[in-house]
Scaffold this active site. Structure first.
Site, mmCIF file in Angstrom:
data_model
loop_
_atom_site.group_PDB
_atom_site.id
_atom_site.type_symbol
_atom_site.label_atom_id
_atom_site.label_comp_id
_atom_site.label_asym_id
_atom_site.label_seq_id
_atom_site.Cartn_x
_atom_site.Cartn_y
_atom_site.Cartn_z
ATOM 1 N N LEU A 175 0.874 -1.164 0.000
ATOM 2 C CA LEU A 175 0.000 0.000 0.000
ATOM 3 C C LEU A 175 0.912 1.215 0.000
ATOM 4 C CD1 LEU A 175 -2.893 -0.600 2.593
ATOM 5 C CD2 LEU A 175 -3.034 -0.658 0.100
ATOM 6 N N ASP A 176 0.626 2.169 -0.871
ATOM 7 C CA ASP A 176 1.419 3.384 -0.867
ATOM 8 C C ASP A 176 1.398 4.012 0.515
ATOM 9 O OD1 ASP A 176 1.850 3.050 -3.537
ATOM 10 O OD2 ASP A 176 0.299 4.480 -4.164
ATOM 11 N N ARG A 177 2.463 4.679 0.857
ATOM 12 C CA ARG A 177 2.566 5.311 2.167
ATOM 13 C C ARG A 177 1.351 6.172 2.526
ATOM 14 N NH1 ARG A 177 7.837 8.661 4.297
ATOM 15 N NH2 ARG A 177 7.031 9.203 6.337
ATOM 16 N N THR A 218 -1.683 5.931 1.474
ATOM 17 C CA THR A 218 -2.947 5.201 1.378
ATOM 18 C C THR A 218 -3.218 4.434 2.666
ATOM 19 O OG1 THR A 218 -2.592 4.915 -1.002
ATOM 20 C CG2 THR A 218 -4.228 3.500 0.029
#
Length: 257
Positions: free
Chosen positions: A67-69, A71
């Site tokens: 998961l992107d930071r 998100t």
């Protein structure tokens, strides 16, 4: 609570919300602003979701997806290398279903499929040895509009500003796929500092310094690698996402998703 200096987002210093745990898997609700694991780019960071979960349950964990930071939402980890292998097969076969929620600029009505190939974005440090001239790869994202709103604020050149709450189902897992796809449609996600609208980003940051990317990994559906039964994981919206809903006057109906 501990504050992340880069984002201003708060998360518990010691514990993350565990959504599911058994002898094979553990899933948590990752806060926005928290890295999943150590990164060569963010060497100064001292807290990572994997480390926090390991310390919390007293067991080594294996990452299954990213998961992107910025998100938030469902983050699944395996408790053995064999389970990690089995889940990885489901990711490769695309038999898992990931569902996201996003607040975007403008009115994106109805539902549809974004079919727009993406060139892989390589990290200058971690991917410096990789082929820097790769062709675009297939990338598809389904979207469904859940709600729309309009507020009396002149953010860009119009006297009012419009917003949509979307449900998004990525069919592929390209880096920043959802963010790039929505930017391609000219409906960027609110407070996306990479692909968003700078005027909108500034407006929401001025309203609330703790504003975060309006993207949340809401659900993850898969087949349990041991029992073979369907497993549905869901992460509730955190307060920072709810604040964005309030600021954009969008209504979220949980029953619709």
């Amino acid at each position: 609570m501990m504050e992340n200096s880069a984002t201003g987002v708060l998360w518990p210093e010691q514990k993350l919300e565990i959504l599911y745990q058994d002898e094979a898997l553990v899933a948590v609700n990752k806060p926005s602003g928290l890295l999943v694991h150590r990164s060569l780019i963010d060497k100064h960071e001292t807290q990572f979701a994997m480390q926090m979960v390991r310390d919390q349950i007293g067991q080594y964990v294996y990452p299954l997806h990213r998961l992107d930071r910025p998100t938030s939402g469902v983050l699944l980890m395996a408790l053995s290398s064999e389970v990690a292998r089995l889940i990885s097969q489901q990711f490769e076969a695309r038999t898992l279903q990931k569902s996201y929620l996003a607040i975007v600029r403008g009115h994106l009505t109805g539902e549809g499929l974004i079919d727009y190939p993406l060139v892989e974005q390589l990290d200058k440090i971690a991917d410096k040895k990789a082929n820097q001239h790769q062709p675009a790869k297939a990338a598809q994202t389904q979207y469904q509009c859940l709600a729309q709103s309009e507020i009396d604020a002149e953010i860009n050149r119009y006297p009012t500003s419009r917003f949509s709450l979307l449900k998004l189902l990525p069919k592929h897992g390209r880096k920043h796929q959802i963010r790039r796809h929505l930017a391609h449609l000219r409906h960027p996600i609110i407070y996306d500092v990479n692909y968003g609208d700078n005027k909108y980003n500034k407006y929401f940051k001025n309203l609330n310094q703790a504003t975060r990317l309006a993207l949340h990994a809401h659900k993850l559906e898969l087949t349990h690698p041991v029992s073979g039964q369907p497993l549905k994981l869901k992460a509730a919206l955190d307060e920072s996402f709810k604040q964005l809903l309030t600021m954009t006057k969008l209504t979220f109906n949980e029953e619709r998703v």
